[in-house]
Design a protein around this motif. Structure first.
Motif, mmCIF file in Angstrom:
data_model
loop_
_atom_site.group_PDB
_atom_site.id
_atom_site.type_symbol
_atom_site.label_atom_id
_atom_site.label_comp_id
_atom_site.label_asym_id
_atom_site.label_seq_id
_atom_site.Cartn_x
_atom_site.Cartn_y
_atom_site.Cartn_z
ATOM 1 N N GLU A 55 18.619 3.382 -10.449
ATOM 2 C CA GLU A 55 19.044 2.312 -9.717
ATOM 3 C C GLU A 55 20.060 2.245 -8.699
ATOM 4 N N LEU A 56 20.433 1.236 -7.792
ATOM 5 C CA LEU A 56 21.648 1.298 -6.861
ATOM 6 C C LEU A 56 22.497 0.176 -7.650
ATOM 7 N N ALA A 57 23.095 0.982 -7.261
ATOM 8 C CA ALA A 57 25.123 0.116 -7.678
ATOM 9 C C ALA A 57 25.516 -0.672 -7.021
ATOM 10 N N ALA A 58 26.092 -1.490 -7.509
ATOM 11 C CA ALA A 58 27.262 -1.995 -6.740
ATOM 12 C C ALA A 58 27.306 -1.928 -5.230
ATOM 13 N N GLY A 59 26.773 -2.933 -3.961
ATOM 14 C CA GLY A 59 27.721 -1.743 -2.633
ATOM 15 C C GLY A 59 27.124 -1.259 -2.445
ATOM 16 N N GLU A 60 25.965 -1.047 -2.779
ATOM 17 C CA GLU A 60 25.138 0.397 -2.311
ATOM 18 C C GLU A 60 23.886 -0.522 -0.963
ATOM 19 N N PHE A 61 23.499 -1.678 -0.968
ATOM 20 C CA PHE A 61 22.767 -2.144 -0.360
ATOM 21 C C PHE A 61 23.268 -2.982 0.036
ATOM 22 N N ASP A 62 24.283 -2.496 1.683
ATOM 23 C CA ASP A 62 25.188 -3.128 2.664
ATOM 24 C C ASP A 62 24.501 -3.305 3.796
ATOM 25 N N PRO A 63 24.933 -5.429 3.659
ATOM 26 C CA PRO A 63 24.540 -5.589 5.295
ATOM 27 C C PRO A 63 25.029 -5.352 6.826
ATOM 28 N N ASN A 64 25.797 -4.015 6.658
ATOM 29 C CA ASN A 64 26.037 -4.275 7.385
ATOM 30 C C ASN A 64 25.644 -2.519 7.890
ATOM 31 N N LEU A 65 24.415 -2.308 7.605
ATOM 32 C CA LEU A 65 23.420 -1.084 7.810
ATOM 33 C C LEU A 65 22.166 -1.625 7.733
ATOM 34 N N GLU A 66 21.643 -1.278 8.651
ATOM 35 C CA GLU A 66 20.353 -0.889 8.596
ATOM 36 C C GLU A 66 19.410 0.498 7.632
ATOM 37 N N VAL A 112 0.898 -1.249 0.350
ATOM 38 C CA VAL A 112 0.488 -0.286 0.180
ATOM 39 C C VAL A 112 1.013 1.174 -0.351
ATOM 40 N N THR A 113 1.024 2.057 -0.631
ATOM 41 C CA THR A 113 1.266 3.274 -0.956
ATOM 42 C C THR A 113 1.690 3.929 0.704
ATOM 43 N N ASN A 114 2.801 4.595 0.676
ATOM 44 C CA ASN A 114 3.337 4.603 1.432
ATOM 45 C C ASN A 114 3.345 4.377 2.976
ATOM 46 N N MET A 115 4.012 2.564 2.602
ATOM 47 C CA MET A 115 4.471 1.959 3.608
ATOM 48 C C MET A 115 5.674 1.704 3.957
ATOM 49 N N TYR A 116 6.346 1.450 4.642
ATOM 50 C CA TYR A 116 7.559 1.519 5.176
ATOM 51 C C TYR A 116 8.644 -0.242 5.481
ATOM 52 N N PHE A 117 8.675 -0.514 5.317
ATOM 53 C CA PHE A 117 9.963 -1.725 5.875
ATOM 54 C C PHE A 117 11.290 -0.842 6.595
ATOM 55 N N SER A 118 11.679 -2.698 7.772
ATOM 56 C CA SER A 118 12.285 -1.943 8.178
ATOM 57 C C SER A 118 13.498 -3.161 8.012
ATOM 58 N N GLY A 119 15.208 -2.996 8.219
ATOM 59 C CA GLY A 119 15.991 -4.177 8.047
ATOM 60 C C GLY A 119 16.662 -3.974 6.955
ATOM 61 N N ARG A 120 18.111 -5.421 6.944
ATOM 62 C CA ARG A 120 19.047 -4.861 6.812
ATOM 63 C C ARG A 120 19.491 -6.130 5.924
ATOM 64 N N PRO A 121 20.212 -5.715 4.628
ATOM 65 C CA PRO A 121 20.135 -7.581 3.611
ATOM 66 C C PRO A 121 21.411 -8.061 3.832
#
Length: 105
Positions: free
Chosen positions: A84-95, A48-57
């Motif tokens: 679009e995301l470039a390589a390494g921009e979805f970092d498992p060290n970050l929430e 649904v528009t404006n849903m928020y999710f929190s997590g880490r890859p």
């Protein structure tokens, strides 16, 4: 005239649920690299528009990312500017706090 906060407290005390939007949905059992899947708590069966999710890859991405949270379906995960995301921009060290805009994340 009572304040908005007072009105909300009064409604809760009176047994009327107070709703102002969606809470932040937690991502669990996150898997994948560029196609990321995750369970949600609470469970969802669509976005649904404006849903928020929190997590880490689980893994660092190697290119553009698509996500499927809960049973919402596969959508693009983009930078705030729409790129679009470039390589390494979805970092498992970050929430991350991720918002669905009605079309993509």
């Amino acid at each position: 005239m009572a304040s908005t906060i007072t009105d909300r407290v009064t409604n809760v005390v009176s047994g009327i649920a107070v709703t102002t939007g969606y809470g932040i949905i937690s991502l669990t059992n996150v898997a994948g690299t560029n196609t990321v899947t995750a369970d949600t708590a609470p469970a969802i069966d669509g976005y649904v528009t404006n849903m928020y999710f929190s997590g880490r890859p689980a893994n660092a991405n190697t290119g553009p990312v698509d996500v499927n949270f809960g049973e919402g379906g596969l959508v693009n995960l983009l930078k705030p500017n729409g790129d679009e995301l470039a390589a390494g921009e979805f970092d498992p060290n970050l929430e991350y706090l991720i918002k669905f805009n009605g079309t993509e994340m």
